[in-house]
Design a protein around this motif. Structure first.
Motif: not given
Length: 490
Positions: A305, A307, A333, A335-336, A384-385, A388, A391
Motif C-alpha cells: 500500500d 500510495d 492493485f 488496495k488501489t 487511476i492517478q 489515488l 482516495s
C-alpha cells in the motif's frame, strides 16, 4: 426385466435431462457390480413403459452408453453390458459396523495435508467492519473500468485480443506500469522488468517456488504476514523470525544471523510494515541493502500500500536504490481498486522475470488480458492517478476520525500510534481484555474486526490487532466505535 431395474427411479422435476439421469444410473449399476459384463438390458420399450417415459428417452440413454463403451448391441438380439469390462463385485455400503466413505467427499487414496495450509478463510458479512485494512470499493473508478473493459472486448482484432497472450502479462499494462513506477517510486525499469501476476501473493509464491530450495533459510519480521510464512513453509524453507520495533525490522539482528548462517531470502514490508504499519527507517534501509550485497541474499520487498501515505512524501522503496539486482519488488492493485480485481506485479532483473514467467506458465498460462489492458488504459488516461489522490484525502480523514474516536471513547482500554500511512491502526488492547471474546460479541452486534490471534508468534504475544478505517465512512466508523465502547464499558 432384471430385478435391479425395478429399484431405479427417475425425477422428471430435476434440471438434469431424464436420459442423462438414466445413463448415469446404468453406469453406476455397472461400476458397483450390480450389472455384470454380458448382462442383457431390458428392451427400450419395456424400460420406457416401466419408467413411464418416452421410448426415445431410453433409446438416447442407451445410445450414449453405447458410444461411451459401457454397452454393446447385437442386431436382433438386444443390448448388453459390454463384455470387455472387468468384473466388479457388488458394492456394500456397510461392512460390519463400518460405513464406507462417500467417494464424492472422501478420496480413495492417501495424500498429505500440511498443517501450514490450514488457514481460516474469513469472509465478513457484517454491516460494520474495522477490517484488516481494505479499500473502500465504493470509491473505486468502476464506471471508468467498465468502459475501458468494454472497449477492450468490442474493439480491435478479436483473434489477437482474445487468444493466448504473453505469459509475462499484457505489454500495454507493463509499459504503462513501468512509466508509473519510474515516476512515483524512482525505479529505473522497462516493461521487460515486470511480470504481471494475480496479486502479490502469486508473485511471492512464484519467487518461493522457483528461487528457494528445501532447507534454505528465510528471514522475516515478527509480527508478520501469515500469507508469506505459509509460502515459505510450502517451499520447505527454514524460517527465522526477528523482531520488528517502531523503526521496522531489526537489521542489526539480521546481520548477526548472516555472520553465522547462510540466508537465501529476506522478506520485508519496508513501507507500512504488516501488521504494525511502521516504516523501515532510512539507516536500516541502507544497512539492509549493504547486507544483501555483502552476503548475497534476495530481498523480497512487498509494497502492498505504498500510495497511501498521509504525512509527507513516502519513503522510496528499497528497489529504487538497488545497485546489485538483489531486490524483487512486489505490489498490486488490490488496495488501489479492489481485492476482487486480481492484478499485481513483480519487478526484478530481466533474467529473473523471464525465469519466473516460465514457472507461471505451468500454473496459470496467462492472466486476464482484457482486465490488464483495461487497467493500462486507466493508467494512460490518468484515471487511476486521480483516484489515488482522491482516495488519499478521504482515507486520511477517516484515519484521523478513527484515531480521535479511539482516543476519546476507548482511551482506557487500548493504546496506539497514529499511523503515517496505510489503511489500518495497529491497536494494543489492555491485557485484561479477551480479544477473542470481544470480537465474537462484536460480531453479534453486526461489527467485524479480527481478534488478533493471526498475529501471535513466539516473539509477539501482544494483545493487539489491526483496526481498518479505509473501507468505512465517517458515520460507519462512529457506529463501529460505539459498538466497541458499549461492549467494553458494560
Amino acid at each position: 426385466m432384471q430385478a435391479v431395474f425395478l429399484t431405479i427411479s427417475i425425477s422428471k422435476n430435476s434440471l438434469q435431462p431424464v436420459y442423462l439421469q438414466l445413463a448415469e444410473i446404468i453406469t453406476s449399476l455397472i461400476k458397483n457390480g450390480n450389472l455384470r459384463a454380458g448382462d442383457r438390458l431390458p428392451s427400450t420399450r419395456q424400460l420406457a413403459q416401466f419408467l413411464e417415459v418416452h421410448r426415445k428417452t431410453v433409446v438416447r440413454a442407451y445410445d450414449d452408453l453405447l458410444a461411451q463403451g459401457w454397452l454393446e448391441s447385437e442386431t436382433g438380439n438386444g443390448t448388453f453390458v459390454a463384455r470387455n469390462l472387468p468384473q466388479a463385485k457388488p458394492k456394500q455400503l456397510i461392512t460390519g459396523n463400518q460405513v464406507i466413505p462417500d467417494p464424492v467427499k472422501v478420496a480413495g487414496f492417501v495424500f498429505e495435508q500440511p498443517e501450514h495450509l490450514n488457514r481460516h478463510l474469513n469472509i465478513s458479512t457484517s454491516t460494520y467492519h474495522l477490517d484488516d485494512g481494505f479499500p473502500d470499493t465504493r470509491l473505486a473508478p468502476l464506471h471508468d473500468l467498465s468502459r475501458a473493459y468494454r472497449t477492450q472486448l468490442l474493439t480491435g482484432n478479436p483473434y489477437k485480443k482474445m487468444g493466448y497472450a504473453d505469459t509475462q502479462g499484457s505489454l500495454a499494462l507493463r509499459e504503462q506500469l513501468s512509466t508509473h513506477l519510474n515516476i512515483t517510486r524512482a525505479l529505473n525499469i522497462t516493461a521487460d522488468n515486470i511480470l504481471i501476476t494475480r496479486g502479490s501473493v502469486m508473485g511471492l509464491y512464484l519467487a518461493c517456488t522457483s528461487l528457494l530450495k528445501r532447507g534454505d533459510r528465510v528471514v522475516a519480521g515478527s509480527p508478520g504476514w501469515l500469507g508469506a510464512d505459509t509460502n515459505f513453509a510450502q517451499a520447505g524453507a527454514d524460517l527465522i523470525k526477528i523482531p520488528v520495533d517502531e523503526f521496522g525490522i531489526r537489521v542489526a539482528e539480521l546481520e548477526q544471523i548472516c555472520s553465522k548462517k547462510t540466508v537465501r531470502l529476506v522478506y520485508v514490508t519496508s513501507h507500512h510494515h504488516y501488521p504494525t504499519t511502521v516504516s523501515l527507517r532510512a539507516d536500516r534501509r541502507i544497512q539492509l541493502l549493504r547486507l544483501s550485497e555483502k552476503y548475497g541474499f534476495i530481498i523480497f520487498e512487498d509494497d502492498y500500500d505504498y500510495d497511501f501515505h498521509y504525512l509527507n512524501k513516502p519513503l522510496l522503496p528499497l528497489a529504487s536504490a538497488d545497485q546489485q539486482g538483489t531486490v524483487l519488488y512486489c505490489g498490486s492493485f488490490t488496495k488501489t481498486i479492489s481485492p476482487a480485481f486480481r492484478v499485481g506485479y513483480l519487478v526484478g532483473p530481466v533474467n529473473v522475470i523471464q525465469h519466473l514467467a516460465k514457472l507461471r506458465r505451468i500454473v496459470d498460462r496467462q492472466g486476464d488480458e482484457m482486465l490488464e489492458n483495461a487497467i493500462a488504459e486507466l493508467l494512460q488516461d490518468g484515471i487511476i492517478q486521480r483516484h489515488l489522490r482522491k482516495s488519499l484525502r478521504i482515507y486520511r480523514q477517516r484515519r484521523d476520525m478513527l484515531c480521535d474516536l479511539l482516543r476519546t471513547e476507548l482511551n482506557d482500554y487500548l493504546q496506539f500510534e497514529v499511523p503515517d500511512g496505510g489503511m489500518s491502526v495497529w491497536t494494543c488492547f489492555d491485557q485484561k481484555i479477551n480479544l477473542e471474546k470481544l470480537a465474537l460479541e462484536a460480531k453479534k452486534k453486526d461489527l467485524y474486526f479480527s481478534d488478533g490471534r493471526i498475529h501471535h508468534t513466539p516473539l509477539n504475544q501482544q494483545n493487539a490487532t489491526r483496526l481498518g478505517f479505509a473501507s468505512s465512512s465517517i458515520i460507519e466508523l462512529e457506529q463501529s466505535t460505539n459498538i466497541l465502547a458499549g461492549l467494553l464499558k458494560k
